[in-house]
Design an enzyme around this catalytic site. Sequence first.
Site, PDB file in Angstrom:
ATOM      1  N   ASP A   1      42.228  17.308 -31.887  1.00  0.00           N
ATOM      2  CA  ASP A   1      41.614  16.534 -30.821  1.00  0.00           C
ATOM      3  C   ASP A   1      41.512  15.112 -31.375  1.00  0.00           C
ATOM      4  O   ASP A   1      41.422  14.925 -32.588  1.00  0.00           O
ATOM      5  CB  ASP A   1      40.233  17.110 -30.502  1.00  0.00           C
ATOM      6  N   ARG A   2      41.545  14.118 -30.514  1.00  0.00           N
ATOM      7  CA  ARG A   2      41.548  12.748 -31.026  1.00  0.00           C
ATOM      8  C   ARG A   2      40.125  12.194 -31.191  1.00  0.00           C
ATOM      9  O   ARG A   2      39.656  12.016 -32.308  1.00  0.00           O
ATOM     10  CB  ARG A   2      42.371  11.851 -30.077  1.00  0.00           C
ATOM     11  N   ASP A   3      39.480  11.954 -30.054  1.00  0.00           N
ATOM     12  CA  ASP A   3      38.178  11.285 -30.083  1.00  0.00           C
ATOM     13  C   ASP A   3      37.103  12.207 -30.659  1.00  0.00           C
ATOM     14  O   ASP A   3      36.888  13.312 -30.169  1.00  0.00           O
ATOM     15  CB  ASP A   3      37.786  10.831 -28.675  1.00  0.00           C
TER      16      ASP A   3
ATOM     17  N   GLN B   1      42.666  12.409 -21.404  1.00  0.00           N
ATOM     18  CA  GLN B   1      42.473  10.974 -21.154  1.00  0.00           C
ATOM     19  C   GLN B   1      42.250  10.726 -19.667  1.00  0.00           C
ATOM     20  O   GLN B   1      43.040  10.067 -18.982  1.00  0.00           O
ATOM     21  CB  GLN B   1      43.672  10.184 -21.704  1.00  0.00           C
TER      22      GLN B   1
ATOM     23  N   CYS C   1      46.529  14.220 -21.531  1.00  0.00           N
ATOM     24  CA  CYS C   1      46.453  14.519 -20.091  1.00  0.00           C
ATOM     25  C   CYS C   1      45.699  13.380 -19.407  1.00  0.00           C
ATOM     26  O   CYS C   1      44.517  13.203 -19.640  1.00  0.00           O
ATOM     27  CB  CYS C   1      45.753  15.853 -19.831  1.00  0.00           C
TER      28      CYS C   1
ATOM     29  N   HIS D   1      45.067  13.193 -16.266  1.00  0.00           N
ATOM     30  CA  HIS D   1      44.617  13.649 -14.943  1.00  0.00           C
ATOM     31  C   HIS D   1      43.133  14.023 -14.911  1.00  0.00           C
ATOM     32  O   HIS D   1      42.539  14.365 -15.925  1.00  0.00           O
ATOM     33  CB  HIS D   1      45.467  14.853 -14.505  1.00  0.00           C
TER      34      HIS D   1
ATOM     35  N   CYS E   1      47.228  20.876 -17.974  1.00  0.00           N
ATOM     36  CA  CYS E   1      47.195  20.301 -19.322  1.00  0.00           C
ATOM     37  C   CYS E   1      45.780  19.954 -19.763  1.00  0.00           C
ATOM     38  O   CYS E   1      45.511  19.844 -20.958  1.00  0.00           O
ATOM     39  CB  CYS E   1      48.036  19.033 -19.379  1.00  0.00           C
TER      40      CYS E   1
ATOM     41  N   LYS F   1      42.443  20.023 -21.174  1.00  0.00           N
ATOM     42  CA  LYS F   1      41.668  20.997 -21.951  1.00  0.00           C
ATOM     43  C   LYS F   1      40.390  21.330 -21.190  1.00  0.00           C
ATOM     44  O   LYS F   1      39.792  20.424 -20.616  1.00  0.00           O
ATOM     45  CB  LYS F   1      41.315  20.426 -23.334  1.00  0.00           C
TER      46      LYS F   1
HETATM   47 MG    MG Z   1      36.657  15.047 -28.914  1.00  0.00          MG
HETATM   48 ZN    ZN Z   2      47.545  16.403 -16.967  1.00  0.00          ZN
END
Ligand code: MG
Ligand code: ZN
Length: 166
Positions: free
Chosen positions: A8-10, A52, A89, A91, A106, A108
Site C-alpha cells: 500500500d502506498r500512503d 486514488q 484505482c 475510481h 480494482c 481495495k
Molecule cells: Mg494506506
Molecule cells: Zn478503478
Amino acid sequence: MNKAVFFDRDGVLNRDIGYLYRIEDFHWIKGAIESIKKFNERNYYTFVVTNQSGVARGYYTEQDIKILHNWINTQLTKYGAHIDEFFYCPHYEYGIIKRYSHFCECRKPNPKMIDDACKKYYLNKKMSLLIGDRDSDIICAKNAGIKGYKFVGNDLFDFINNIIFK
Ligand SMILES: [Mg+2]
Ligand SMILES: [Zn+2]
C-alpha cells in the site's frame, strides 16, 4: 513462478497526509527505501497498490499520480531500489468527475489490482504478500488469496525484519 510484495502506498511508503499528489508533500516513511531494496534483492517483484479516489473526487488527475510515481522511482534508483509497477484505482462511486465515479473492482478491498498483477507477472500467491496500514488492505489481500501484513510502528525496515524476514 514468481513472488511479489504489494505495498500500500500512503501510510506504508510515505506519510499519509490525505489525497497526496504533490511531490513536495511526499515524505518517506522511515525504512521504506531500505525495505523496497531488500525485497528487490530477495528477487521479489515489488508493486504498489493504491486507491486514488482523489481523481474521482476532482482533487487531482491521473497525470498527477503518474508524475508522482515516476518521481518515486527516480528517487529509489539513487539507492539501487525500484518499484516494478504502480497499480492505482482512480475510481470512487460517490465522486464528482463523472467518468471516474462508479464502482470499481480494482478499488481495495476488491482484489482486482492484485489479481491483474498475478496474471501479468505469473505470481505464486503462496509466496506473495501485501503490506498495508488499514484493515481494508488486509481484507484485500485476503480477497486476493495472498498473505496480508498490517504495518504498525514507525520504521518499515524494522517491521519487515521482525515480521517477515525474521
Ligand atoms: Mg494506506
Ligand atoms: Zn478503478
